[in-house]
Write a protein that holds these residues in place. Sequence first.
Motif, PDB file in Angstrom:
ATOM      1  N   ALA A   1       0.840  -1.205   0.000  1.00  0.00           N
ATOM      2  CA  ALA A   1       0.000   0.000   0.000  1.00  0.00           C
ATOM      3  C   ALA A   1       0.867   1.245   0.000  1.00  0.00           C
ATOM      4  O   ALA A   1       0.379   2.348  -0.221  1.00  0.00           O
ATOM      5  CB  ALA A   1      -0.907  -0.002   1.227  1.00  0.00           C
ATOM      6  N   HIS A   2       2.164   1.065   0.283  1.00  0.00           N
ATOM      7  CA  HIS A   2       3.085   2.194   0.442  1.00  0.00           C
ATOM      8  C   HIS A   2       4.269   2.086  -0.514  1.00  0.00           C
ATOM      9  O   HIS A   2       4.709   0.983  -0.841  1.00  0.00           O
ATOM     10  CB  HIS A   2       3.632   2.231   1.874  1.00  0.00           C
ATOM     11  CG  HIS A   2       2.586   2.098   2.934  1.00  0.00           C
ATOM     12  ND1 HIS A   2       2.175   0.884   3.429  1.00  0.00           N
ATOM     13  CD2 HIS A   2       1.865   3.040   3.592  1.00  0.00           C
ATOM     14  CE1 HIS A   2       1.232   1.074   4.345  1.00  0.00           C
ATOM     15  NE2 HIS A   2       1.018   2.371   4.469  1.00  0.00           N
TER      16      HIS A   2
ATOM     17  N   THR B   1       0.423  -0.979   9.412  1.00  0.00           N
ATOM     18  CA  THR B   1      -0.032   0.267   8.803  1.00  0.00           C
ATOM     19  C   THR B   1      -1.079  -0.010   7.720  1.00  0.00           C
ATOM     20  O   THR B   1      -0.841   0.169   6.529  1.00  0.00           O
ATOM     21  CB  THR B   1       1.158   1.036   8.170  1.00  0.00           C
ATOM     22  OG1 THR B   1       1.952   0.118   7.417  1.00  0.00           O
ATOM     23  CG2 THR B   1       2.026   1.674   9.226  1.00  0.00           C
TER      24      THR B   1
HETATM   25 MN   LIG Z   1       3.277  -1.121   3.471  1.00  0.00          MN
END
Ligand SMILES: [Mn+2]
Length: 318
Positions: free
Chosen positions: A158-159, A253
């Motif tokens: 996601a990052h 996270t």
């Molecule tokens: Mn991540």
Amino acid sequence: MPEKTIDHAVTARSLYGAATDPTHAGVLSFMRRKYTKDLDGVDAVVWGIPFDAATSNRPGARFGPQAIRRASAIFDNDPQYPFQRDLFADMATIDYGDCLLDYGNHAETPATIEREAAKVLRSGAYLLTLGGDHFVTYPVLKAHVALHGPLALVHFDAHQDTWPDAGGRIDHGSFVGRAAREGLIDAERSIQIGVRTHAPEDCGIRIVYGHEVEEMRTGEIAETIVRHVGSHPAYLTFDIDCLDPAFAPGTGTPVAGGPSSAKILSVLSKLGALHVAGSDVVEVAPAYDHADMTAIAGSTIAMYMLGLRAEWLAERRG
Ligand SMILES: [Mn+2]
């Protein structure tokens, strides 16, 4: 009752062939592979790095390797879906246990991880690492690059993990930027899938954002990855937070708006054309999990990584 093994992780006489321990019992190595530090004659190694001191938000990924091993007990001796094979019929695979780290001395952590990973890689074995937070990928990647040269990074997350880092941080959100600046990865051949946050820089890496993953078919996503990487050797890293928190709540996270485990597993199964030099699954944090759903997703992704490797080996050995 068909012949059953028990505690195959410690009683196995061979590194080949699936275990048949009862799902609910027995010593829990990854997929009941033999626990050993002996790398002789080994094709594939599964290794845990129980480290989460680089986490920016919720800690707990140090328990990831244990949770993934426990969830992997669901893979019994049936041929593994969707590979239709006993992954270990021709691929001698061990559980190398965990990396020993001093929880009070993080300055030594990167070098310790890199040194241990290098030891495994020198044996010629394929290394699948179970995190730990995403910082652990940095030293493991370094060990792979020492052997192969710069690698294409295939990064599910996601990052972007390119947040500012002057070079010395032990941070799970900056390893990609560092790897790009230090020439560990070939940024032009690298790709990130599932990103739904904005870091200050992309380092020239191709991004397939979360909303694009939502709109694209799995074949299209896999084709985009394979076309971008080409025949370049790649390192495959999977942050479990790539998945939507509905499918992987047990992570440090979480970010809403991600793909389902079904969609991503379908993408992974179509990556057989990639030359994957090494891989990892990171950021499984069982304290925030429910009904083992994140651990099951993580262990299934890890199993797919071994499945792709088994197919790769089978193809080359004819
Ligand atoms: Mn991540």
